[in-house]
Design an enzyme around this catalytic site. Structure first.
Site, PDB file in Angstrom:
ATOM      1  N   TYR A  12       0.765  -1.178  -0.158  1.00 19.07           N
ATOM      2  CA  TYR A  12      -0.078   0.056   0.017  1.00 19.07           C
ATOM      3  C   TYR A  12       0.879   1.324   0.081  1.00 19.07           C
ATOM      4  O   TYR A  12       0.383   2.318  -0.376  1.00 19.07           O
ATOM      5  CB  TYR A  12      -1.025   0.243   1.128  1.00 19.07           C
ATOM      6  N   LYS A  15       2.869 -15.337   2.755  1.00 15.98           N
ATOM      7  CA  LYS A  15       3.144 -15.981   1.372  1.00 15.98           C
ATOM      8  C   LYS A  15       4.494 -16.453   1.434  1.00 15.98           C
ATOM      9  O   LYS A  15       5.248 -15.838   0.319  1.00 15.98           O
ATOM     10  CB  LYS A  15       2.617 -15.507   0.250  1.00 15.98           C
ATOM     11  N   ASP A  36      -3.051 -18.262   0.797  1.00 17.01           N
ATOM     12  CA  ASP A  36      -4.413 -18.944   0.159  1.00 17.01           C
ATOM     13  C   ASP A  36      -5.059 -19.972   0.844  1.00 17.01           C
ATOM     14  O   ASP A  36      -6.232 -19.986   0.672  1.00 17.01           O
ATOM     15  CB  ASP A  36      -3.731 -19.698  -1.115  1.00 17.01           C
ATOM     16  N   ASP A  58      -6.355  -6.624   4.095  1.00 22.58           N
ATOM     17  CA  ASP A  58      -7.583  -6.170   3.494  1.00 22.58           C
ATOM     18  C   ASP A  58      -8.607  -7.276   2.789  1.00 22.58           C
ATOM     19  O   ASP A  58      -9.613  -7.022   3.168  1.00 22.58           O
ATOM     20  CB  ASP A  58      -7.190  -5.284   2.496  1.00 22.58           C
ATOM     21  N   ASP A  73     -12.443  -8.477   4.397  1.00 20.80           N
ATOM     22  CA  ASP A  73     -13.873  -8.764   3.780  1.00 20.80           C
ATOM     23  C   ASP A  73     -14.383 -10.204   3.675  1.00 20.80           C
ATOM     24  O   ASP A  73     -15.541 -10.306   3.977  1.00 20.80           O
ATOM     25  CB  ASP A  73     -13.635  -8.134   2.156  1.00 20.80           C
TER      26      ASP A  73
HETATM   27  C1  IPM Z   1     -10.468  -0.958   3.885  1.00 20.29           C
HETATM   28  C2  IPM Z   1     -10.708  -0.488   2.698  1.00 20.29           C
HETATM   29  C3  IPM Z   1      -9.354   0.763   2.256  1.00 20.29           C
HETATM   30  C4  IPM Z   1      -8.213  -0.325   2.130  1.00 20.29           C
HETATM   31  C5  IPM Z   1      -9.564   1.368   0.874  1.00 20.29           C
HETATM   32  C6  IPM Z   1     -10.825   2.235   0.802  1.00 20.29           C
HETATM   33  C7  IPM Z   1      -8.120   2.070   0.535  1.00 20.29           C
HETATM   34  O1  IPM Z   1     -10.885  -1.200   1.563  1.00 20.29           O
HETATM   35  O2  IPM Z   1     -10.312  -0.046   4.709  1.00 20.29           O
HETATM   36  O3  IPM Z   1     -10.412  -2.080   4.017  1.00 20.29           O
HETATM   37  O4  IPM Z   1      -7.850  -1.034   1.249  1.00 20.29           O
HETATM   38  O5  IPM Z   1      -7.550  -0.268   3.185  1.00 20.29           O
HETATM   39 MG    MG Z   2     -11.077  -3.164   2.283  1.00 25.37          MG
END
Ligand code: IPM
Ligand code: MG
Length: 358
Positions: A143, A192, A224, A248, A252
């Site tokens: 990042y 990884k 993975d 990240d 999710d």
């Molecule tokens: C998160 C989001 C952010 C990230 C984006 C919006 C830059 O996806 O906070 O998870 O990737 O950190």
């Molecule tokens: Mg995110």
């Protein structure tokens, strides 16, 4: 009884709605426990681009730095998809994390018994339950590495670089072990290392730190495999520590198995008490202004703020219990109705239900 200065960054899309809900909840908590929360709004993201021409105005950085903690909604949206890279709304988020030195991102994910039917996993997996926290490194890795365009072997190409220093891995590893000590004393470090040099360094450093925590069990997992284990046997995870990008992606995934991404809060922390608290979901421009947004992730983020930045554990419990209670009572927002015939509540209605149970 204390006075706390909270910098408020509503952002874009559903950001303003969910943050307003969270503020209403905090105001009731303040009344109930005799605290004073002073909210000061700052612009960041797309709305800041529109108002000031930049995603992260200096004033916002200064205001957040001077506050006791930051409450953030979400930034970004299709409206700003074509702005030049250095002006993208996401830059605001990354810039704030970096400026405030918030290298730790805690993303807890657990199954609410009341929401088991909203979960997309098989019932026999859901029944075992899960309660995990992803400890995501937040100010390093790909990042923040060097990136750009250049002439490559096959013509024009782009590159992004992942770099991790021993120091960065060491401090996030320490957070993971400390977190595990207060939980079920189990850390899975996700990398990884079969391919990436940064992951090999990651593993070495995590091993070294682990020696200081003989009471905590450590396992390593390739990312993975971790992605697979999260849906196969989520109950095996207690604390999962990983790099910025893996964290990240996996967070999710972890949110989806709780039933909805609209439920997951997060805390971004550094070495000082000032943290940034935000839902893990984005600005959801498609439902902005429709009342469909679920305020729970943001409201639960304020509970984390009370717990981590202000040491107000009882007040934090109060908010978490209220959210739990409305779910138990059967109230749902559109994202968590599942196959049931419950009429979903709007963002405001859900906020009122939660306030009613504080
Ligand atoms: C998160 C989001 C952010 C990230 C984006 C919006 C830059 O996806 O906070 O998870 O990737 O950190
Ligand atoms: Mg995110």
């Amino acid at each position: 009884m204390g006075t706390y200065n909270i910098a408020v960054v509503k952002g874009d899309g559903i950001g303003p709605e969910i943050v307003s809900s969270a503020i209403k909840v905090l105001e009731v908590v303040a009344q109930k426990y005799g605290h004073t929360f002073i909210f000061t709004e700052y612009l960041a993201g797309g709305c800041a681009i529109d108002a000031c021409g930049v995603p992260l105005p200096e004033e916002t950085v200064a205001g957040c730095k001077a506050s006791d903690s930051v409450l953030l909604g979400a930034v970004g949206g299709p409206k700003w998809d074509s702005v030049p890279n250095h002006l993208r709304p996401e830059k605001a988020l990354l810039g704030l994390r970096a400026a405030l030195g918030l290298y730790t991102n805690l993303r807890p994910a657990k199954i609410y018994p009341a929401l088991m039917e909203a979960c997309t996993l098989r019932p026999d997996i859901v029944e075992k339950g899960f309660d995990l926290v992803i400890v995501r490194e937040l100010t390093g890795g790909i990042y923040f590495g060097e990136r750009g365009r250049r002439d490559g072997k096959y013509g024009p190409e782009a590159f992004d670089t992942e770099a991790y220093s021993e120091m960065e891995v060491e401090r996030i590893a320490r957070v993971a072990f400390e977190t595990a000590r207060k939980r079920r004393k189990n850390v899975v470090s996700i990398d990884k290392a079969n391919v990436l040099e940064t992951s090999r360094l990651w593993r070495e450093v995590v091993e070294r730190v682990a020696a200081e925590y003989p009471d905590v069990e450590l396992a390593h997992m390739y990312v993975d495999n971790a992605a697979m284990q999260l849906v196969r046997e989520p109950s095996r995870f207690d604390v999962a520590v990983t790099s910025n990008m893996f964290g990240d992606i996996l967070s999710d995934e972890a949110s989806q198995i709780t039933g909805s991404i609209g439920l997951l809060p997060s805390a971004s922390l550094g070495d000082s008490k000032c943290g940034m608290y935000e839902p893990i979901h984005g600005s959801a421009p498609d439902i902005a202004g429709t009342g469909k947004a679920n305020p729970m992730a943001t409201i639960l983020s304020t509970a984390m703020m009370l717990r981590y930045s202000f040491d107000l554990a009882e007040e934090a419990d109060c908010i978490e219990n209220a959210v739990n209670q409305v779910l138990e009572d059967g109230y749902r927002t559109a994202d968590i109705v599942g196959n049931s015939d419950v009429t979903p509540l709007t963002c405001d209605e859900m906020t009122e239900k939660i306030i009613g149970r504080l």
